[in-house]
Design a protein around this motif. Structure first.
Motif, PDB file in Angstrom:
ATOM      1  N   VAL A  83       0.880  -1.165   0.000  1.00 45.67           N
ATOM      2  CA  VAL A  83       0.000   0.000   0.000  1.00 45.67           C
ATOM      3  C   VAL A  83       0.916   1.212   0.000  1.00 45.67           C
ATOM      4  N   LYS A  84       0.806   2.038  -1.016  1.00 44.21           N
ATOM      5  CA  LYS A  84       1.650   3.218  -1.067  1.00 44.21           C
ATOM      6  C   LYS A  84       0.796   4.411  -1.492  1.00 44.21           C
ATOM      7  N   ALA A  85       1.360   5.597  -1.376  1.00 43.23           N
ATOM      8  CA  ALA A  85       0.560   6.782  -1.674  1.00 43.23           C
ATOM      9  C   ALA A  85       1.412   7.788  -2.422  1.00 43.23           C
ATOM     10  N   THR A  86       0.713   8.601  -3.168  1.00 44.89           N
ATOM     11  CA  THR A  86       1.393   9.710  -3.841  1.00 44.89           C
ATOM     12  C   THR A  86       0.451  10.907  -3.838  1.00 44.89           C
ATOM     13  N   THR A  87       0.993  12.078  -3.889  1.00 44.24           N
ATOM     14  CA  THR A  87       0.155  13.254  -4.121  1.00 44.24           C
ATOM     15  C   THR A  87       0.115  13.447  -5.634  1.00 44.24           C
ATOM     16  N   SER A  88      -0.710  14.370  -6.091  1.00 44.91           N
ATOM     17  CA  SER A  88      -0.666  14.683  -7.522  1.00 44.91           C
ATOM     18  C   SER A  88      -0.177  16.122  -7.710  1.00 44.91           C
ATOM     19  N   GLU A  89       0.761  16.481  -6.817  1.00 42.03           N
ATOM     20  CA  GLU A  89       1.412  17.808  -6.936  1.00 42.03           C
ATOM     21  C   GLU A  89       0.394  18.932  -6.961  1.00 42.03           C
ATOM     22  N   ARG A  90      -0.672  18.752  -6.198  1.00 44.03           N
ATOM     23  CA  ARG A  90      -1.761  19.734  -6.074  1.00 44.03           C
ATOM     24  C   ARG A  90      -2.487  19.969  -7.399  1.00 44.03           C
ATOM     25  N   LEU A  91      -2.281  19.068  -8.372  1.00 39.58           N
ATOM     26  CA  LEU A  91      -2.959  19.202  -9.670  1.00 39.58           C
ATOM     27  C   LEU A  91      -4.236  18.371  -9.685  1.00 39.58           C
ATOM     28  N   GLY A  92      -5.222  18.847 -10.433  1.00 44.88           N
ATOM     29  CA  GLY A  92      -6.428  18.055 -10.668  1.00 44.88           C
ATOM     30  C   GLY A  92      -7.296  17.909  -9.437  1.00 44.88           C
ATOM     31  N   PHE A  93      -8.294  16.997  -9.530  1.00 44.39           N
ATOM     32  CA  PHE A  93      -9.280  16.901  -8.433  1.00 44.39           C
ATOM     33  C   PHE A  93      -8.666  16.367  -7.156  1.00 44.39           C
TER      34      PHE A  93
END
Ligand code: MG
Length: 377
Positions: free
Chosen positions: A349-359
């Motif tokens: 189980v891992k996580a990432t942000t989307s660099e504050r882009l998109g929804f």
């Protein structure tokens, strides 16, 4: 010498059970006939394949899945079907191998032995010496013992020089059970070469299981992916990969909106080729309102087990800015593993942000993607 293989697949054999003739039933996910044809096509000395079908099968979508250079309709008897095949061999063919489509495990070595014997004989066919004691019986009682000396169990492919076999078939009565009988009735010399115990003929439902075991080392490995999104709404926690994580908002959905678990569940259904969560647990059905998502996951795992698959590994990625997943990773792996009967070292189980882009970047919701591998030994 130019060799053409004729695969006789015109039988209606239904002793194997099922709605389809046995040569079209799946073995390791593909028609029995396809395995037989591919093994013949793979032999370097075989220049082409002629597939003889039952007239009713000429229009079905079954046979295009197997590689054949020519497809012809068979006749009322096995001999008539072979004759149709003999009439269709490509120009230049000097010898033929006639093979039963219900023998999917024919080996290159057996084909080699038949071809080698054809250098010195008009015909050659594989067979195995009978080793079991043979009885005569009547009314459930043994009435005598048959001397097994000199008795053989015949197999295919049966090989012949083309013109002598055509001439032999021209004199056929139509009652012969194989081409060796046709050839011998015409006085042709047919050599016996060593057959192979794995070159079995599929006849009964049990034979499918045995053939799959013999193919054994061809493990069935499936990969599936899943993707899910849920939007944020009011609340004070989110469910992520089976864990209740405190947050300033909650994910909305018909169930508990566990986006990670949904992606993993859909990946399992995907690997099985069996739909998705929405199909198995329709949102229109009120009983799944607020449901704990492990019900879905456990169903998918059970479905995989019912089809003989075990889960080899799971990789799930959550896409969000918040909540922070890192501190909960170990607990998520453990709880997912408990629902799946899987050690947590096979779960990621891992996580990432989307660099504050998109929804996801605007924190309107959380997305998740997952990949699973299923294995059937
Ligand atoms: Mg969902």
């Amino acid at each position: 010498m130019t060799t053409t293989a004729i695969i006789v697949a015109a039988g209606r054999g239904t002793r194997a059970g099922g709605a389809l003739p046995k040569q079209w039933q799946p073995l390791h996910g593909r028609p029995v006939a396809a395995h037989a044809m591919e093994r013949l096509a793979a032999h370097p000395a075989i220049a082409g394949l002629v597939l003889v079908l039952h007239p009713d099968d000429m229009k079905t979508a079954l046979w295009p899945r197997v590689p054949a250079s020519t497809v012809v309709a068979g006749g009322q008897t096995r001999a008539a079907s072979v004759q149709a095949g003999l009439a269709a061999v490509p120009e230049g063919t000097t010898q033929v191998l006639i093979h039963d489509a219900a023998r999917p495990l024919v080996s290159q070595a057996v084909i080699d032995r038949v071809l080698a014997a054809l250098e010195n004989h008009a015909g050659a066919a594989p067979a195995l010496a009978v080793t079991d004691t043979l009885w005569h019986g009547a009314d459930g009682r043994v009435t005598g013992v048959q001397d097994r000396d000199g008795l053989f169990r015949a197999q295919t492919p049966q090989g012949f020089h083309l013109e002598p076999l055509r001439a032999a078939h021209a004199q056929s009565t139509g009652d012969e059970t194989d081409d060796v009988a046709v050839a011998r009735a015409a006085g042709l010399d047919v050599a016996i070469v060593a057959g192979d115990e794995t070159n079995m003929k599929i006849t009964t439902p049990e034979d499918f299981a045995r053939a799959e075991r013999l193919m054994g080392n061809q493990m069935d490995i499936r990969c599936g992916n899943g993707y899910d999104v849920h939007r944020f709404g009011p609340g004070d926690h989110v469910w992520l990969c089976g864990l209740k994580v405190p947050h300033t908002r909650s994910l909305q959905g018909h169930s508990d909106a566990d986006v990670g678990m949904h992606a993993v569940t859909d990946a399992i259904y995907g690997a099985l080729g069996m739909g998705d969560i929405g199909q198995h647990f329709p949102p229109s059905d009120a009983q799944w309102k607020g449901a704990a998502s492990h019900i879905f996951l456990e169903h998918a795992v059970q479905l995989a087990a019912q089809h003989g698959f075990s889960i080899s590994n799971v990789d799930c990625t959550l896409v969000c800015e918040h909540p922070k997943v890192g501190p909960h990773q170990a607990a998520m792996k453990a709880v997912m593993g408990s629902y799946m009967g899987l050690h947590s070292d096979r779960i990621s189980v891992k996580a990432t942000t989307s660099e504050r882009l998109g929804f996801t970047g605007r924190e309107e919701g959380i997305a998740s993607i997952a990949t699973v591998t299923l294995v059937k030994p």
